[in-house]
Write an enzyme that holds these catalytic residues in place. Structure first.
Site, PDB file in Angstrom:
ATOM      1  N   ILE A  12     -31.333  -4.583  99.593  1.00 52.03           N
ATOM      2  CA  ILE A  12     -32.048  -3.349  99.286  1.00 52.03           C
ATOM      3  C   ILE A  12     -31.936  -2.038 100.137  1.00 52.03           C
ATOM      4  CG2 ILE A  12     -33.767  -4.500  97.819  1.00 52.03           C
ATOM      5  CD1 ILE A  12     -35.618  -4.166  99.859  1.00 52.03           C
ATOM      6  N   TYR A  71     -37.145  -2.321  94.914  1.00 47.94           N
ATOM      7  CA  TYR A  71     -36.884  -2.860  93.382  1.00 47.94           C
ATOM      8  C   TYR A  71     -37.434  -1.897  92.509  1.00 47.94           C
ATOM      9  CZ  TYR A  71     -35.446  -7.104  95.899  1.00 47.94           C
ATOM     10  OH  TYR A  71     -34.920  -8.028  96.513  1.00 47.94           O
ATOM     11  N   PHE A 107     -41.683  -6.346 105.240  1.00 41.93           N
ATOM     12  CA  PHE A 107     -40.882  -7.378 105.954  1.00 41.93           C
ATOM     13  C   PHE A 107     -41.027  -7.595 107.325  1.00 41.93           C
ATOM     14  CE2 PHE A 107     -38.610  -6.367 102.134  1.00 41.93           C
ATOM     15  CZ  PHE A 107     -38.320  -7.839 101.381  1.00 41.93           C
TER      16      PHE A 107
END
Length: 164
Positions: free
Chosen positions: A110, A136, A153
């Site tokens: 991504i 997303y 993350f």
């Protein structure tokens, strides 16, 4: 893009798709606009990305090799460990099962990862808070990632090397 559309509407009376397309083509032909794929920009004019399109990067640990390690860059093959959680709930949705390898700058991950991982050093750990537009988006990635989810993350750089 919205600023350009507004400008074109005000100066060229272009409020429908065909007229807007003609106005953009004229702007490019006259050198007033630059085109890259489906994006247009005004030469010499830089805009900061809106807050909802920026990755928040926090360096949690510079790592043992901070002073001797270079930084990864586009074109490098990187190997990382990571844990992904949903910002809204803190629920873990993904975790690397051993080193995860990808080529930086090739669109294999991504966009938020592309922006957040570049410049890392070996053994460095970062927390990346990635807005939906760089993750997303409106679709999400069901069932783990709901629509319009901000993702967090924790990424540790294990190794990187130039591709090829």
């Amino acid at each position: 893009r919205q600023a350009i559309a507004k400008y074109l509407k005000e100066h060229f009376d272009a409020d429908n798709a065909p007229a807007l397309k003609r106005a953009l083509a004229k702007g490019v032909a006259d050198g007033k606009l630059e085109q890259s794929g489906q994006s247009f920009s005004i030469p010499g004019l830089e805009f900061d990305a809106p807050e909802d399109e920026k990755v928040k990067i926090e360096v949690l640990d510079e790592g043992r090799y901070a002073s001797e390690s270079g930084r990864c860059e586009r074109g490098d093959q990187v190997m990382v460990d990571y844990v992904g959680t949903l910002a809204a709930t803190g629920e873990e949705f993904d975790r690397s099962d051993g080193p995860f390898r990808f080529n930086l700058g090739y669109g294999e991950v991504i966009k938020g990862w592309e922006e957040g991982v570049i410049g890392m050093r070996c053994d460095e750990t970062r927390r990346l808070t990635i807005p939906p537009k760089l993750a997303y988006g409106k679709r999400g990635s069901p069932p783990e990632i709901p629509p319009d989810a901000t993702l967090v993350f924790e990424v540790t750089m294990l190794r990187f090397e130039p591709v090829g």
